[in-house]
Design a protein around this motif. Structure first.
Motif, PDB file in Angstrom:
ATOM      1  N   ASP A  81     -65.363 -13.211 -48.983  1.00  0.00           N
ATOM      2  CA  ASP A  81     -65.510 -11.908 -48.333  1.00  0.00           C
ATOM      3  C   ASP A  81     -66.986 -11.714 -48.019  1.00  0.00           C
ATOM      4  OD1 ASP A  81     -65.977  -9.165 -47.947  1.00  0.00           O
ATOM      5  OD2 ASP A  81     -64.361  -8.551 -49.287  1.00  0.00           O
ATOM      6  N   THR A  82     -67.356 -11.862 -46.744  1.00  0.00           N
ATOM      7  CA  THR A  82     -68.761 -11.832 -46.357  1.00  0.00           C
ATOM      8  C   THR A  82     -69.432 -10.511 -46.701  1.00  0.00           C
ATOM      9  OG1 THR A  82     -68.276 -13.365 -44.553  1.00  0.00           O
ATOM     10  CG2 THR A  82     -70.352 -12.172 -44.419  1.00  0.00           C
ATOM     11  N   ARG A 321     -67.037 -11.390 -39.787  1.00  0.00           N
ATOM     12  CA  ARG A 321     -65.706 -11.256 -40.356  1.00  0.00           C
ATOM     13  C   ARG A 321     -64.624 -11.166 -39.279  1.00  0.00           C
ATOM     14  NH1 ARG A 321     -64.809  -7.513 -45.206  1.00  0.00           N
ATOM     15  NH2 ARG A 321     -63.557  -9.327 -45.770  1.00  0.00           N
ATOM     16  N   THR A 322     -65.004 -10.822 -38.060  1.00  0.00           N
ATOM     17  CA  THR A 322     -64.046 -10.691 -36.967  1.00  0.00           C
ATOM     18  C   THR A 322     -63.990 -11.957 -36.120  1.00  0.00           C
ATOM     19  OG1 THR A 322     -64.621  -8.345 -36.941  1.00  0.00           O
ATOM     20  CG2 THR A 322     -63.372  -9.133 -35.083  1.00  0.00           C
ATOM     21  N   ARG A 411     -66.305  -3.689 -41.179  1.00  0.00           N
ATOM     22  CA  ARG A 411     -65.399  -4.565 -41.926  1.00  0.00           C
ATOM     23  C   ARG A 411     -65.781  -4.610 -43.398  1.00  0.00           C
ATOM     24  NH1 ARG A 411     -62.451  -8.502 -39.659  1.00  0.00           N
ATOM     25  NH2 ARG A 411     -61.652  -8.561 -41.800  1.00  0.00           N
ATOM     26  N   ASP A 417     -62.331 -14.329 -45.341  1.00  0.00           N
ATOM     27  CA  ASP A 417     -62.922 -14.757 -44.073  1.00  0.00           C
ATOM     28  C   ASP A 417     -62.701 -16.258 -43.874  1.00  0.00           C
ATOM     29  OD1 ASP A 417     -63.751 -12.135 -43.893  1.00  0.00           O
ATOM     30  OD2 ASP A 417     -65.745 -12.541 -44.671  1.00  0.00           O
TER      31      ASP A 417
END
Length: 574
Positions: A81-82, A321-322, A411, A417
């Motif tokens: 999870d960045t 994250r996107t 986010r 991720d």
């Protein structure tokens, strides 16, 4: 008073994360605070290995929770999870870059593993993480640096028919090389030529054929030189072969370099508390040092630059994250965080150091190590120049040829991720497209210095469209890097404005921040004007792009009040 824009351990409550993430972040802060400033500085000065810290991290399952992707998870809270990785980077930077470095090179060491289809190696890595082990990334070499085309780590195919190798060669600048349970090592086969010969394999630093040579730096960071002598590489140790090994190296650096920005932010935040408190409580010629106009300007500039670093980095997290196969905008924002945010960190420290002067050398302060460690971040995972050259590849598409994308939200969700470990081939940068940068500026057109900077950004578009370097001038990297600095400022401003909109940033702070960016753009334009190869048209453009920020004494006073309030807001436990 606690400034909501800066990290303060006294008031830190990461309520935007899930309960286990909050617990681990807060537990990490508490461990450092309980350890105390004196012990922290003594360990730094004595170059002590981080055994106590790694024991804490192992006990809490910190690295395993944050660095195991969901596909290899052994418990529900494990994911890559960045957003929360960035939060932990900031905390480590705040207390000492040595702690961040052991974590950072573990991330790099894991990159080739999590990108691999080797299920046994992935399972082994997950198990080692759960046991509290650290990892290392065996890429650089003494003679070649990170030039992976020229690796001298040679793999001789085994003669037993089992598909393994015997590896011989050395690696240099390898963090955690003294203690890593798994070292991801890059090499090439002796029986093949070209890209097909590349191999990434897993080695164990405790194996008798792994020889630790030395720590090449005078620091708690163990930046090792190691040598493999006829090291047995079994088939199950091979992570990648051929072009995939090359891509894994570059894609791992894509993941790892992002961590530099938030570490830089943490360093600057701790140093700022010390610097403002010292300056505001020191009496010189009968009045506080902060009563002098030049001191106020330097500390205010440092403050708004630091806020800009945070805004840009937080927004870049959302694009990371996107990201996906059809949205690779992160490939621009990533070297921006590595190059632009970290060099801004150097400026922040320098501005404060000019104010506190000799105090910045004292051995009982955090600032002394901050002033040293902040220099390293722009130089890791590729130099500033390398990343500026990379940024330039995106300039025309970003400035002149935008396309439509769905809006990217903030986010902070508890998602994995996973795309970061399936980025695919490390090429095709010229095909990456971007959304229109102008709406971010349009939303703040009434803010005087945002409008002034927009004039400069529009001028850069004109430069790219009409007086861009020709083929011969494009070989003058010195000239191109000046252009890169101008482009980087536009991208920096864009993401700052996007994040300002999402967080409802104070307009005074934003205006004061953009007054600094206007000055920066003007400075780089004058630098371009003076370049040997600049044409007459380019020189004329450069002088025409110079602007003076909009001055507002009342606004500056209100921003200064925020800076002044940092005095005494935080002091680390003795």
């Amino acid at each position: 008073m606690s400034d909501p824009l800066l990290f303060n351990p006294r008031t830190y409550d990461p309520a935007h994360f899930d309960p286990e993430t909050r617990r681990l972040l807060r537990a990490t802060v508490d461990w450092f605070e309980e350890r105390g400033k004196r012990k922290l500085i003594e360990d730094y000065r004595d170059r002590a290995w981080l055994a106590d810290f790694l024991a804490f991290a192992a006990k809490e399952g910190l690295f395993a929770t944050f660095l195991t992707p969901a596909s290899a998870a052994r418990q529900d809270d494990q994911r890559w999870d960045t957003a929360r990785i960035a939060a932990l980077n900031e905390i480590f930077g705040f207390y000492g870059l040595d702690y961040w470095y052991a974590w950072q090179v573990t991330i790099l060491g894991l990159g080739p593993v999590w990108q691999s289809d080797n299920a046994a190696a992935r399972d082994r890595a997950a198990k080692l993480l759960s046991q509290g082990e650290v990892f290392a990334f065996g890429l650089s070499e003494k003679s070649h640096g990170a030039d992976i085309y020229s690796t001298d780590m040679l793999l001789e195919p085994s003669t037993d028919g089992a598909g393994g190798f015997r590896a011989t060669g050395s690696k240099y600048y390898i963090g955690n090389g003294n203690a890593a349970g798994l070292v991801s090592v890059f090499g090439r086969r002796t029986d093949m030529e070209g890209p097909d010969a590349y191999v990434f394999f897993a080695a164990d630093s405790r194996h008798p054929n792994y020889r630790l040579v030395k720590n090449v730096v005078d620091s708690s960071k163990y930046v090792s030189e190691f040598r493999l002598e006829d090291y047995p590489v079994a088939a199950q140790d091979v992570l990648h072969t051929g072009r995939a090994a090359f891509d894994a190296a570059l894609n791992t650096v894509n993941v790892g370099k992002f961590n530099l920005c938030t570490a830089s932010i943490g360093i600057c935040e701790h140093a700022m508390y010390e610097a403002v408190t010292h300056a505001h409580t020191r009496i010189l010629y009968g009045r506080p040092v902060t009563s002098f106009p030049h001191v106020r300007r330097e500390l205010a500039d440092a403050y708004v630059r630091l806020v800009g670093m945070k805004l840009f980095s937080d927004r870049a997290v959302d694009y990371f994250r996107t990201a996906g196969p059809d949205d690779r905008r992160y490939l621009l924002f990533n070297p921006m965080t590595k190059m632009k945010v970290t060099t801004e960190g150097e400026k922040v420290i320098d501005l404060m150091w000019d104010v506190i002067a000799a105090k910045g050398f004292e051995k009982d302060n955090y600032f002394a190590q901050a002033a040293v460690e902040i220099r390293g971040l722009p130089k890791l995972e590729g130099t500033v120049h390398v990343n500026l050259a990379l940024i330039l590849k995106f300039m025309r598409n970003h400035l002149l040829e935008p396309v439509e994308y769905p809006a990217v939200p903030t986010r902070l969700d508890a998602a994995d991720d996973d795309f970061l470990f399936r980025q695919g081939p490390a090429r095709g940068l010229g095909s990456v497209r971007f959304h229109d940068w102008r709406p971010a500026f349009d939303a703040y057109a009434e803010v005087p210095n945002v409008a002034r900077f927009r004039e400069q950004a529009d001028a850069l578009c004109e430069f790219v469209a009409t007086t861009a370097p020709d083929e011969e001038q494009s070989r003058d990297l010195d000239f191109l890097l000046s252009v890169g600095q101008l482009f980087a400022l536009v991208v920096h401003g864009q993401l700052i404005l996007e994040q300002a909109r999402l967080t409802d940033l104070d307009r005074d702070v934003l205006d004061e921040l953009f007054s600094v960016l206007v000055r920066d753009f003007s400075g780089h334009a004058v630098e371009l004007y003076g370049k040997d190869s600049a044409t007459a048209e380019q020189q004329s453009w450069a002088l025409g792009a110079v602007r003076r920020p909009v001055v507002d004494e009342a606004r500056a006073a209100r921003v200064w009040a925020r800076v002044e309030a940092l005095s005494g807001a935080y002091e680390m436990t003795p």
